[in-house]
Motif scaffolding. Structure first.
Motif, PDB file in Angstrom:
ATOM      1  N   PHE A 165      36.086  -7.171  13.517  1.00 31.88           N
ATOM      2  CA  PHE A 165      35.674  -8.348  12.757  1.00 31.88           C
ATOM      3  C   PHE A 165      34.637  -7.992  11.697  1.00 31.88           C
ATOM      4  CE2 PHE A 165      37.701 -10.681  16.202  1.00 31.88           C
ATOM      5  CZ  PHE A 165      38.246 -11.760  15.531  1.00 31.88           C
ATOM      6  N   SER A 166      33.736  -7.062  12.017  1.00 31.16           N
ATOM      7  CA  SER A 166      32.743  -6.648  11.027  1.00 31.16           C
ATOM      8  C   SER A 166      33.411  -5.977   9.837  1.00 31.16           C
ATOM      9  CB  SER A 166      31.733  -5.691  11.670  1.00 31.16           C
ATOM     10  OG  SER A 166      30.953  -6.359  12.648  1.00 31.16           O
ATOM     11  N   ALA A 167      34.445  -5.195  10.110  1.00 34.80           N
ATOM     12  CA  ALA A 167      35.175  -4.537   9.024  1.00 34.80           C
ATOM     13  C   ALA A 167      35.876  -5.566   8.156  1.00 34.80           C
ATOM     14  CB  ALA A 167      36.189  -3.550   9.603  1.00 34.80           C
ATOM     15  N   GLU A 168      36.472  -6.578   8.783  1.00 39.48           N
ATOM     16  CA  GLU A 168      37.142  -7.618   8.000  1.00 39.48           C
ATOM     17  C   GLU A 168      36.134  -8.366   7.130  1.00 39.48           C
ATOM     18  OE1 GLU A 168      40.053 -11.529   8.545  1.00 39.48           O
ATOM     19  OE2 GLU A 168      39.129 -10.596  10.299  1.00 39.48           O
ATOM     20  N   ARG A 169      34.971  -8.661   7.698  1.00 38.16           N
ATOM     21  CA  ARG A 169      33.949  -9.354   6.915  1.00 38.16           C
ATOM     22  C   ARG A 169      33.477  -8.490   5.746  1.00 38.16           C
ATOM     23  NH1 ARG A 169      28.175 -11.929   9.068  1.00 38.16           N
ATOM     24  NH2 ARG A 169      27.615 -12.889   7.076  1.00 38.16           N
ATOM     25  N   ALA A 170      33.250  -7.186   5.995  1.00 38.78           N
ATOM     26  CA  ALA A 170      32.817  -6.287   4.926  1.00 38.78           C
ATOM     27  C   ALA A 170      33.866  -6.213   3.823  1.00 38.78           C
ATOM     28  CB  ALA A 170      32.545  -4.895   5.495  1.00 38.78           C
ATOM     29  N   ALA A 171      35.140  -6.226   4.215  1.00 37.93           N
ATOM     30  CA  ALA A 171      36.207  -6.198   3.217  1.00 37.93           C
ATOM     31  C   ALA A 171      36.206  -7.474   2.387  1.00 37.93           C
ATOM     32  CB  ALA A 171      37.559  -6.010   3.910  1.00 37.93           C
ATOM     33  N   HIS A 172      35.948  -8.619   3.016  1.00 38.13           N
ATOM     34  CA  HIS A 172      35.863  -9.883   2.276  1.00 38.13           C
ATOM     35  C   HIS A 172      34.745  -9.833   1.240  1.00 38.13           C
ATOM     36  CE1 HIS A 172      38.234 -12.973   4.860  1.00 38.13           C
ATOM     37  NE2 HIS A 172      38.760 -11.766   4.986  1.00 38.13           N
ATOM     38  N   VAL A 173      33.593  -9.312   1.656  1.00 38.87           N
ATOM     39  CA  VAL A 173      32.455  -9.212   0.736  1.00 38.87           C
ATOM     40  C   VAL A 173      32.814  -8.309  -0.433  1.00 38.87           C
ATOM     41  CG1 VAL A 173      30.090  -8.385   0.488  1.00 38.87           C
ATOM     42  CG2 VAL A 173      30.740  -9.701   2.514  1.00 38.87           C
ATOM     43  N   PHE A 174      33.487  -7.209  -0.136  1.00 40.62           N
ATOM     44  CA  PHE A 174      33.906  -6.279  -1.183  1.00 40.62           C
ATOM     45  C   PHE A 174      34.854  -6.951  -2.169  1.00 40.62           C
ATOM     46  CE2 PHE A 174      37.273  -3.298  -2.526  1.00 40.62           C
ATOM     47  CZ  PHE A 174      36.513  -2.426  -3.304  1.00 40.62           C
ATOM     48  N   ILE A 175      35.841  -7.671  -1.647  1.00 38.83           N
ATOM     49  CA  ILE A 175      36.843  -8.327  -2.497  1.00 38.83           C
ATOM     50  C   ILE A 175      36.185  -9.398  -3.369  1.00 38.83           C
ATOM     51  CG2 ILE A 175      38.852  -9.858  -2.455  1.00 38.83           C
ATOM     52  CD1 ILE A 175      39.718  -8.309   0.101  1.00 38.83           C
ATOM     53  N   ASP A 176      35.289 -10.179  -2.775  1.00 41.30           N
ATOM     54  CA  ASP A 176      34.633 -11.250  -3.527  1.00 41.30           C
ATOM     55  C   ASP A 176      33.739 -10.698  -4.638  1.00 41.30           C
ATOM     56  OD1 ASP A 176      35.823 -13.270  -2.073  1.00 41.30           O
ATOM     57  OD2 ASP A 176      34.174 -13.415  -0.620  1.00 41.30           O
ATOM     58  N   GLY A 177      33.281  -9.466  -4.497  1.00 44.84           N
ATOM     59  CA  GLY A 177      32.407  -8.881  -5.493  1.00 44.84           C
ATOM     60  C   GLY A 177      33.128  -8.183  -6.632  1.00 44.84           C
ATOM     61  N   LEU A 178      34.460  -8.131  -6.564  1.00 45.72           N
ATOM     62  CA  LEU A 178      35.233  -7.440  -7.600  1.00 45.72           C
ATOM     63  C   LEU A 178      35.462  -8.326  -8.817  1.00 45.72           C
ATOM     64  CD1 LEU A 178      38.001  -5.731  -5.431  1.00 45.72           C
ATOM     65  CD2 LEU A 178      36.066  -4.592  -6.530  1.00 45.72           C
ATOM     66  N   ASP A 179      35.454  -7.711  -9.996  1.00 49.11           N
ATOM     67  CA  ASP A 179      35.904  -8.400 -11.199  1.00 49.11           C
ATOM     68  C   ASP A 179      37.418  -8.605 -11.110  1.00 49.11           C
ATOM     69  OD1 ASP A 179      33.359  -8.433 -12.258  1.00 49.11           O
ATOM     70  OD2 ASP A 179      33.611  -6.528 -13.319  1.00 49.11           O
ATOM     71  N   ALA A 180      37.908  -9.589 -11.827  1.00 54.31           N
ATOM     72  CA  ALA A 180      39.338  -9.902 -11.776  1.00 54.31           C
ATOM     73  C   ALA A 180      40.201  -8.693 -12.098  1.00 54.31           C
ATOM     74  CB  ALA A 180      39.650 -11.048 -12.727  1.00 54.31           C
ATOM     75  N   SER A 181      39.765  -7.879 -13.046  1.00 53.40           N
ATOM     76  CA  SER A 181      40.565  -6.719 -13.460  1.00 53.40           C
ATOM     77  C   SER A 181      40.556  -5.603 -12.433  1.00 53.40           C
ATOM     78  CB  SER A 181      40.053  -6.181 -14.799  1.00 53.40           C
ATOM     79  OG  SER A 181      38.700  -5.788 -14.690  1.00 53.40           O
ATOM     80  N   ASP A 182      39.642  -5.673 -11.456  1.00 50.82           N
ATOM     81  CA  ASP A 182      39.510  -4.603 -10.467  1.00 50.82           C
ATOM     82  C   ASP A 182      40.142  -4.937  -9.122  1.00 50.82           C
ATOM     83  OD1 ASP A 182      38.088  -3.011 -12.257  1.00 50.82           O
ATOM     84  OD2 ASP A 182      36.169  -3.924 -11.688  1.00 50.82           O
TER      85      ASP A 182
END
Length: 204
Positions: A165-182
């Motif tokens: 679950f911690s990995a899934e949460r970290a992945a969500h944070v990573f995705i939300d921090g990306l620019d649209a082009s990335d």
């Protein structure tokens, strides 16, 4: 009989293929804005510089081919793409969470939610009955566990689930921090769980 391929003159998009009795009849199959290539064209190709050429590799099932640019394009909005990645990650987390756990001694235990509930009840029964050992059915057969071993396995299972679950949460944070082009076409949960894949964690 000669084979023919009718294609859009501007984009190269293939309209149809077939055979006709004569070359003249092959050329007669073209309509306005179309041309004829004399020969077959394989599926997944288009006509480029007068001859069939393979389409570029499709990045994902969501991409559509832009004939004006001769390139794949993802028509989804950035929010759509983020949501799809998170949905894929949830499925990966579920498989990792419930896919089992390998201990340092090679014992593999099941980590499905019913399996975890049953193990927790077994440990509670051991504690309540002051049992020193108990027979336990692991993924590959029966073993005898001491109370200390059962406690260690319970802790390992909890750590495994928490890590998923911690990995899934970290992945969500990573995705939300990306620019649209990335925003990538896919995201791997294991990349957020350290060096070991989530479904093959071992006790340290």
């Amino acid at each position: 009989m000669p084979q023919f391929t009718v294609y859009n003159t501007r984009t190269g998009e293939i309209r149809c293929t077939g055979t006709q009795a004569t070359v003249e009849w092959c050329h007669a199959q073209a309509g306005p804005g179309e041309s004829v290539y004399l020969g077959p064209a394989e599926p997944g190709s288009y006509i480029r510089d007068g001859a069939p050429a393979p389409l570029p590799q499709r990045p994902s099932e969501h991409h559509v081919f832009d004939w004006s640019l001769h390139a794949w394009r993802d028509p989804r909005t950035p929010d759509d793409r983020r949501a799809q990645l998170k949905s894929d990650l949830a499925e990966q987390r579920w498989k990792a969470e419930t896919g089992g756990l390998t201990l340092p001694d090679g014992l593999r235990v099941r980590t499905g939610r019913e399996d975890r509930a049953a193990f927790a009840q077994m440990l509670a029964d051991m504690e309540a009955g002051a049992l020193d050992s108990i027979d336990f059915k692991a993924a590959e057969g029966f073993v005898t566990l001491t109370r200390e071993e059962a406690r260690a396995i319970s802790i390992a299972i909890a750590d495994h689930v928490r890590a998923c679950f911690s990995a899934e949460r970290a992945a969500h944070v990573f995705i939300d921090g990306l620019d649209a082009s990335d925003i990538p076409a896919s995201c791997n949960l294991a990349d957020f769980m350290g060096e070991q894949p989530a479904d093959n964690l071992s006790l340290a």
